[in-house]
Scaffold this motif. Sequence first.
Motif, PDB file in Angstrom:
ATOM      1  N   ASN A  68       0.859  -1.194   0.000  1.00  7.13           N
ATOM      2  CA  ASN A  68       0.000   0.000   0.000  1.00  7.13           C
ATOM      3  C   ASN A  68       0.893   1.242   0.000  1.00  7.13           C
ATOM      4  O   ASN A  68       1.560   1.541   0.984  1.00  7.13           O
ATOM      5  CB  ASN A  68      -0.895  -0.022   1.238  1.00  7.13           C
ATOM      6  CG  ASN A  68      -1.827   1.184   1.309  1.00  7.13           C
ATOM      7  OD1 ASN A  68      -1.771   2.086   0.466  1.00  7.13           O
ATOM      8  ND2 ASN A  68      -2.680   1.200   2.318  1.00  7.13           N
ATOM      9  N   GLN A  69       0.910   1.975  -1.111  1.00  5.41           N
ATOM     10  CA  GLN A  69       1.808   3.120  -1.274  1.00  5.41           C
ATOM     11  C   GLN A  69       1.254   4.418  -0.691  1.00  5.41           C
ATOM     12  O   GLN A  69       1.900   5.461  -0.757  1.00  5.41           O
ATOM     13  CB  GLN A  69       2.115   3.321  -2.760  1.00  5.41           C
ATOM     14  CG  GLN A  69       2.821   2.137  -3.409  1.00  5.41           C
ATOM     15  CD  GLN A  69       4.165   1.839  -2.755  1.00  5.41           C
ATOM     16  OE1 GLN A  69       5.024   2.713  -2.664  1.00  5.41           O
ATOM     17  NE2 GLN A  69       4.340   0.612  -2.283  1.00  5.41           N
ATOM     18  N   ASN A  70       0.057   4.360  -0.108  1.00 10.46           N
ATOM     19  CA  ASN A  70      -0.574   5.561   0.435  1.00 10.46           C
ATOM     20  C   ASN A  70      -0.212   5.779   1.906  1.00 10.46           C
ATOM     21  O   ASN A  70       0.401   4.921   2.560  1.00 10.46           O
ATOM     22  CB  ASN A  70      -2.094   5.450   0.315  1.00 10.46           C
ATOM     23  CG  ASN A  70      -2.530   5.321  -1.130  1.00 10.46           C
ATOM     24  OD1 ASN A  70      -2.027   6.022  -2.006  1.00 10.46           O
ATOM     25  ND2 ASN A  70      -3.467   4.408  -1.388  1.00 10.46           N
ATOM     26  N   VAL A  71      -0.636   6.932   2.431  1.00 14.02           N
ATOM     27  CA  VAL A  71      -0.459   7.217   3.866  1.00 14.02           C
ATOM     28  C   VAL A  71      -1.318   6.236   4.652  1.00 14.02           C
ATOM     29  O   VAL A  71      -2.521   6.127   4.429  1.00 14.02           O
ATOM     30  CB  VAL A  71      -0.863   8.668   4.204  1.00 14.02           C
ATOM     31  CG1 VAL A  71      -0.785   8.904   5.710  1.00 14.02           C
ATOM     32  CG2 VAL A  71       0.009   9.666   3.459  1.00 14.02           C
ATOM     33  N   GLN A  72      -0.704   5.516   5.608  1.00 15.98           N
ATOM     34  CA  GLN A  72      -1.425   4.504   6.379  1.00 15.98           C
ATOM     35  C   GLN A  72      -1.641   4.923   7.840  1.00 15.98           C
ATOM     36  O   GLN A  72      -2.608   4.515   8.469  1.00 15.98           O
ATOM     37  CB  GLN A  72      -0.660   3.177   6.345  1.00 15.98           C
ATOM     38  CG  GLN A  72      -0.502   2.618   4.934  1.00 15.98           C
ATOM     39  CD  GLN A  72       0.327   1.347   4.908  1.00 15.98           C
ATOM     40  OE1 GLN A  72       0.285   0.519   5.826  1.00 15.98           O
ATOM     41  NE2 GLN A  72       1.103   1.169   3.845  1.00 15.98           N
ATOM     42  N   ALA A  73      -0.725   5.724   8.370  1.00 21.36           N
ATOM     43  CA  ALA A  73      -0.840   6.145   9.774  1.00 21.36           C
ATOM     44  C   ALA A  73      -0.308   7.561   9.934  1.00 21.36           C
ATOM     45  O   ALA A  73       0.672   7.948   9.287  1.00 21.36           O
ATOM     46  CB  ALA A  73      -0.071   5.192  10.679  1.00 21.36           C
ATOM     47  N   VAL A  74      -0.978   8.326  10.795  1.00 19.62           N
ATOM     48  CA  VAL A  74      -0.560   9.697  11.109  1.00 19.62           C
ATOM     49  C   VAL A  74      -0.392   9.806  12.623  1.00 19.62           C
ATOM     50  O   VAL A  74      -1.268   9.399  13.386  1.00 19.62           O
ATOM     51  CB  VAL A  74      -1.605  10.733  10.624  1.00 19.62           C
ATOM     52  CG1 VAL A  74      -1.201  12.140  11.052  1.00 19.62           C
ATOM     53  CG2 VAL A  74      -1.762  10.661   9.108  1.00 19.62           C
ATOM     54  N   ILE A  75       0.739  10.368  13.042  1.00 16.10           N
ATOM     55  CA  ILE A  75       1.028  10.550  14.473  1.00 16.10           C
ATOM     56  C   ILE A  75       1.256  12.032  14.720  1.00 16.10           C
ATOM     57  O   ILE A  75       2.157  12.637  14.121  1.00 16.10           O
ATOM     58  CB  ILE A  75       2.283   9.759  14.897  1.00 16.10           C
ATOM     59  CG1 ILE A  75       2.103   8.263  14.589  1.00 16.10           C
ATOM     60  CG2 ILE A  75       2.586   9.970  16.380  1.00 16.10           C
ATOM     61  CD1 ILE A  75       3.390   7.457  14.702  1.00 16.10           C
ATOM     62  N   THR A  76       0.441  12.637  15.586  1.00 19.37           N
ATOM     63  CA  THR A  76       0.624  14.053  15.925  1.00 19.37           C
ATOM     64  C   THR A  76       1.161  14.169  17.348  1.00 19.37           C
ATOM     65  O   THR A  76       0.813  13.375  18.230  1.00 19.37           O
ATOM     66  CB  THR A  76      -0.689  14.846  15.835  1.00 19.37           C
ATOM     67  OG1 THR A  76      -1.552  14.485  16.920  1.00 19.37           O
ATOM     68  CG2 THR A  76      -1.399  14.596  14.512  1.00 19.37           C
ATOM     69  N   THR A  77       1.973  15.176  17.554  1.00 17.11           N
ATOM     70  CA  THR A  77       2.523  15.443  18.885  1.00 17.11           C
ATOM     71  C   THR A  77       2.781  16.943  18.989  1.00 17.11           C
ATOM     72  O   THR A  77       3.090  17.584  17.969  1.00 17.11           O
ATOM     73  CB  THR A  77       3.800  14.625  19.117  1.00 17.11           C
ATOM     74  OG1 THR A  77       4.171  14.678  20.489  1.00 17.11           O
ATOM     75  CG2 THR A  77       4.945  15.101  18.256  1.00 17.11           C
ATOM     76  N   PRO A  78       2.623  17.562  20.160  1.00 18.16           N
ATOM     77  CA  PRO A  78       2.614  19.018  20.248  1.00 18.16           C
ATOM     78  C   PRO A  78       3.958  19.730  20.135  1.00 18.16           C
ATOM     79  O   PRO A  78       3.988  20.939  19.952  1.00 18.16           O
ATOM     80  CB  PRO A  78       1.983  19.274  21.616  1.00 18.16           C
ATOM     81  CG  PRO A  78       2.292  18.057  22.402  1.00 18.16           C
ATOM     82  CD  PRO A  78       2.255  16.929  21.434  1.00 18.16           C
ATOM     83  N   SER A  79       5.067  19.028  20.278  1.00 20.53           N
ATOM     84  CA  SER A  79       6.362  19.712  20.200  1.00 20.53           C
ATOM     85  C   SER A  79       7.239  19.111  19.116  1.00 20.53           C
ATOM     86  O   SER A  79       7.161  17.923  18.805  1.00 20.53           O
ATOM     87  CB  SER A  79       7.093  19.654  21.552  1.00 20.53           C
ATOM     88  OG  SER A  79       7.683  18.384  21.748  1.00 20.53           O
ATOM     89  N   ARG A  80       8.081  19.947  18.554  1.00 19.86           N
ATOM     90  CA  ARG A  80       9.003  19.505  17.502  1.00 19.86           C
ATOM     91  C   ARG A  80       9.969  18.452  18.037  1.00 19.86           C
ATOM     92  O   ARG A  80      10.294  17.486  17.346  1.00 19.86           O
ATOM     93  CB  ARG A  80       9.786  20.708  16.962  1.00 19.86           C
ATOM     94  CG  ARG A  80       8.909  21.774  16.335  1.00 19.86           C
ATOM     95  CD  ARG A  80       9.674  23.078  16.182  1.00 19.86           C
ATOM     96  NE  ARG A  80       8.815  24.128  15.634  1.00 19.86           N
ATOM     97  CZ  ARG A  80       9.173  25.408  15.578  1.00 19.86           C
ATOM     98  NH1 ARG A  80      10.339  25.792  16.028  1.00 19.86           N
ATOM     99  NH2 ARG A  80       8.346  26.301  15.050  1.00 19.86           N
ATOM    100  N   GLU A  81      10.424  18.686  19.266  1.00 19.68           N
ATOM    101  CA  GLU A  81      11.407  17.761  19.845  1.00 19.68           C
ATOM    102  C   GLU A  81      10.814  16.373  20.035  1.00 19.68           C
ATOM    103  O   GLU A  81      11.474  15.361  19.758  1.00 19.68           O
ATOM    104  CB  GLU A  81      11.914  18.309  21.189  1.00 19.68           C
ATOM    105  CG  GLU A  81      12.865  19.475  21.078  1.00 19.68           C
ATOM    106  CD  GLU A  81      12.157  20.789  20.761  1.00 19.68           C
ATOM    107  OE1 GLU A  81      12.845  21.748  20.382  1.00 19.68           O
ATOM    108  OE2 GLU A  81      10.919  20.862  20.890  1.00 19.68           O
TER     109      GLU A  81
END
Length: 452
Positions: A68-81
């Motif tokens: 599957n060549q598409n985006v499968q998972a997205v992870i968000t987090t509040p800081s760049r570090e």
Amino acid sequence: MAKFTDYNLRSEIYEALTALHFKEPTAVQAKLIPVILQGHSVVGQSQTGSGKTHTFLIPIFQQYDAENQNVQAVITTPSRELAQQIYEAAKQLGSTFSESDQPRISLYVGGMDKSRQIHQLKNKQPQIVIGTPGRIKDLYQAGELDIHTASTLVVDEADMTLDLGFLPDVDAIASAMPEDLKMHVFSATIPQKLQPFLKKYLSNPVIEEIPSETVIAPTIKNILVGTKGESKDTLVYNLLTMGNPYLALVFANTKKRAHELTKSLRSRGLKVAEIHGGIQPRERKRTMQQIQHLDYQYVVATDLAARGIDIPGVSLIINDGIPTELEFFIHRVGRTGRNGMSGTAITIYNPDEENRVQMVENMGVKFEPMTYAHGELKSGYDRRRRQKRAKTTAKLDPTMIGMVKKKKKRVKPGYKRQIKNNIARDAKYKKRVEERETLRAAKKAKKRSHGK
């Protein structure tokens, strides 16, 4: 006791875990990895340092489809570090896959070249997306990042995301995803203001609160030191240099204080790294890489580092005062004593911070009182001993209270002995008065009986 082998994972994941020396899952991993693998959305409440990152990364890599060549998972987090930290952990897990099957993992945070990111997206979409909510939302709304194909969304450090005002961005991201989206929310706390968001996107999630066995890990020596009129700058320097810490992390409450303290320590000859929101992103990233490579032994930081940065090998924590947000105290101290290693946390306080120290203790934190003298820490006294003694002291009458106060104002040699003698004389005098009153009453009674 649970083991990673219980989960029937891909051989590539086991290889990666072996390289990390991960043998047994942490409490949050043991509770939630099997649930996520079964296809449930989860809400995991667990303290910093409990292993949340691999709790969601392991299932993502287990369910990853190389075809599957598409985006499968997205992870968000509040800081760049923190995004960078998760990105590095994901790259390590993906490194054991064969070259043809290795997942494409991309990091999208503010401060990075947006035009370059857009150019790369036009060529090929990533399969796993990690980043800050604002940048991910911007790339999606610009029509460059196709997150609508993802089946998994992870919201890491949800309470911090809420506090920093990024929840609307996460909301925009989640609304662009399929209705059968699996969402995994991880947070140290679940504030009431987060509830509407959870109800909007999560239908019958598995909710797990992983309690800490102790508020402060038993591997941490938690010390309290009063300034006793000494400047905090000097005391911090003395505490940092009385030994040879592998890596010492000093927490300041504000960016201004962090800068002042860094400047003071550098003027005394220490090589100090400075990490806080006032440092430019590019410089902050470079400094973090230098810290990871052990180019610095001393780091001064604000609470951004307590929640967003995982620096391995921290052996000493110094709190330059009680944090404004009390819950950050646990996050600060939790930077040391990890993975069974021992660590020391020293909290410095001024006399006017006594109430805040008490508030931390009310959270279940236990301090070991100590004092700094002649280059070493020595056992101190219970700062509340006067309060305890006051409760057990015999109550004096108003006359004696005035006498004691008067003597205390004079503060002459031997005044304590004089006060004790005065109290004894007063008691003797009262006894005589009572005896005379008793004798008089007896005589009056005798006269009345004779008169009859």
